[in-house]
Design a protein around this motif. Structure first.
Motif, PDB file in Angstrom:
ATOM      1  N   GLU A  37       0.826  -1.199   0.000  1.00 28.19           N
ATOM      2  CA  GLU A  37       0.000   0.000   0.000  1.00 28.19           C
ATOM      3  C   GLU A  37       0.864   1.254   0.000  1.00 28.19           C
ATOM      4  OE1 GLU A  37      -2.645  -0.423   3.335  1.00 28.19           O
ATOM      5  OE2 GLU A  37      -3.699  -2.107   2.408  1.00 28.19           O
ATOM      6  N   GLU A  40       3.777   2.375   2.544  1.00 28.10           N
ATOM      7  CA  GLU A  40       4.104   1.186   3.324  1.00 28.10           C
ATOM      8  C   GLU A  40       5.433   0.607   2.830  1.00 28.10           C
ATOM      9  OE1 GLU A  40       1.113  -2.270   4.795  1.00 28.10           O
ATOM     10  OE2 GLU A  40       1.351  -2.133   2.626  1.00 28.10           O
ATOM     11  N   GLU A  44       6.540  -3.884   6.255  1.00 29.94           N
ATOM     12  CA  GLU A  44       5.212  -3.590   6.815  1.00 29.94           C
ATOM     13  C   GLU A  44       4.135  -4.338   6.035  1.00 29.94           C
ATOM     14  OE1 GLU A  44       5.878   0.956   8.508  1.00 29.94           O
ATOM     15  OE2 GLU A  44       5.541   0.649   6.363  1.00 29.94           O
ATOM     16  N   ALA A  45       4.269  -4.372   4.723  1.00 27.81           N
ATOM     17  CA  ALA A  45       3.284  -5.068   3.885  1.00 27.81           C
ATOM     18  C   ALA A  45       3.311  -6.568   4.135  1.00 27.81           C
ATOM     19  CB  ALA A  45       3.541  -4.770   2.408  1.00 27.81           C
ATOM     20  N   VAL A  47       4.170  -8.152   6.929  1.00 31.75           N
ATOM     21  CA  VAL A  47       3.540  -8.389   8.236  1.00 31.75           C
ATOM     22  C   VAL A  47       2.026  -8.284   8.123  1.00 31.75           C
ATOM     23  CG1 VAL A  47       3.247  -7.427  10.569  1.00 31.75           C
ATOM     24  CG2 VAL A  47       5.540  -7.676   9.587  1.00 31.75           C
ATOM     25  N   ARG A  48       1.545  -7.227   7.455  1.00 37.62           N
ATOM     26  CA  ARG A  48       0.097  -7.020   7.308  1.00 37.62           C
ATOM     27  C   ARG A  48      -0.555  -8.131   6.505  1.00 37.62           C
ATOM     28  NH1 ARG A  48      -2.314  -5.365   3.138  1.00 37.62           N
ATOM     29  NH2 ARG A  48      -0.515  -4.299   2.232  1.00 37.62           N
ATOM     30  N   GLU A  49       0.032  -8.471   5.357  1.00 34.16           N
ATOM     31  CA  GLU A  49      -0.560  -9.502   4.503  1.00 34.16           C
ATOM     32  C   GLU A  49      -0.607 -10.865   5.194  1.00 34.16           C
ATOM     33  OE1 GLU A  49      -2.176  -9.474   1.693  1.00 34.16           O
ATOM     34  OE2 GLU A  49      -1.845  -7.415   1.056  1.00 34.16           O
ATOM     35  N   ARG A  51      -0.775 -11.441   8.415  1.00 33.98           N
ATOM     36  CA  ARG A  51      -1.812 -11.362   9.451  1.00 33.98           C
ATOM     37  C   ARG A  51      -3.213 -11.426   8.830  1.00 33.98           C
ATOM     38  NH1 ARG A  51      -0.677  -6.616  11.889  1.00 33.98           N
ATOM     39  NH2 ARG A  51       0.952  -7.628  13.084  1.00 33.98           N
ATOM     40  N   GLU A  52      -3.431 -10.658   7.748  1.00 33.49           N
ATOM     41  CA  GLU A  52      -4.750 -10.619   7.123  1.00 33.49           C
ATOM     42  C   GLU A  52      -5.141 -11.966   6.523  1.00 33.49           C
ATOM     43  OE1 GLU A  52      -4.806  -5.906   5.733  1.00 33.49           O
ATOM     44  OE2 GLU A  52      -4.647  -7.475   4.216  1.00 33.49           O
ATOM     45  N   GLU A  53      -4.198 -12.638   5.868  1.00 38.27           N
ATOM     46  CA  GLU A  53      -4.532 -13.872   5.145  1.00 38.27           C
ATOM     47  C   GLU A  53      -4.463 -15.133   5.992  1.00 38.27           C
ATOM     48  OE1 GLU A  53      -2.172 -14.053   1.582  1.00 38.27           O
ATOM     49  OE2 GLU A  53      -3.416 -12.545   0.596  1.00 38.27           O
ATOM     50  N   ASP A  57       1.072 -13.859  13.218  1.00 37.74           N
ATOM     51  CA  ASP A  57       1.999 -12.737  13.323  1.00 37.74           C
ATOM     52  C   ASP A  57       3.365 -13.259  12.919  1.00 37.74           C
ATOM     53  OD1 ASP A  57       0.094 -10.894  14.407  1.00 37.74           O
ATOM     54  OD2 ASP A  57       0.271 -11.953  16.315  1.00 37.74           O
ATOM     55  N   ASP A  90      -9.247 -12.497   5.081  1.00 36.14           N
ATOM     56  CA  ASP A  90      -9.138 -11.557   3.968  1.00 36.14           C
ATOM     57  C   ASP A  90      -9.541 -12.242   2.676  1.00 36.14           C
ATOM     58  OD1 ASP A  90      -8.599  -8.992   2.932  1.00 36.14           O
ATOM     59  OD2 ASP A  90      -6.583  -9.586   2.358  1.00 36.14           O
TER      60      ASP A  90
END
Length: 124
Positions: A37, A40, A44-45, A47-49, A51-53, A57, A90
């Protein structure tokens, strides 16, 4: 379009994969990941992806490799799970740890098996 993915193995050497729930690659198995994003960093991306998918962590590590699938430029990083509970979320239709033998039986995104076979990073 810049994207990231994560190469994550458990203590038994199994690989974490998600089954894509939306295009592109709907129904196919792939590494967890997605678009970076605006504003980002790759880490960071990742870690986020993850967690979302997957509900997990993770801590990203070194770059495993880069794949070009126009219009996507995918930077895959090794990562280590540090917590969370495994669950599909997600845009993932399913998530699971797969062995080397299982990996070769799944419908995978184009080029994934070749990419994984060519890794020269941490032991598989």
């Amino acid at each position: 379009m810049r994207c990231v993915g994560a190469v994550i193995r458990d203590a038994d050497g199994r690989l974490l994969l998600v089954r894509r729930g939306r295009p592109p690659g709907e129904g196919l198995w792939s590494l967890p990941g997605g678009r970076v994003e605006a504003g980002e960093s790759d880490f960071e991306a990742v870690v986020r992806e993850i967690r979302e998918e997957t509900g997990l962590d993770a801590t990203p590590g070194e770059l495993a490799g880069t794949v070009w699938r126009p219009p996507f430029e995918i930077h895959d990083y090794y990562a280590t799970v540090v917590g969370g509970d495994l669950r599909a979320g997600d845009d993932a239709a399913d998530v699971r740890w797969v062995s080397e033998a299982q990996l070769r039986l799944l419908p995978l995104t184009d080029g994934l098996l070749g990419f994984l076979d060519g890794l020269s990073g941490p032991p598989r």
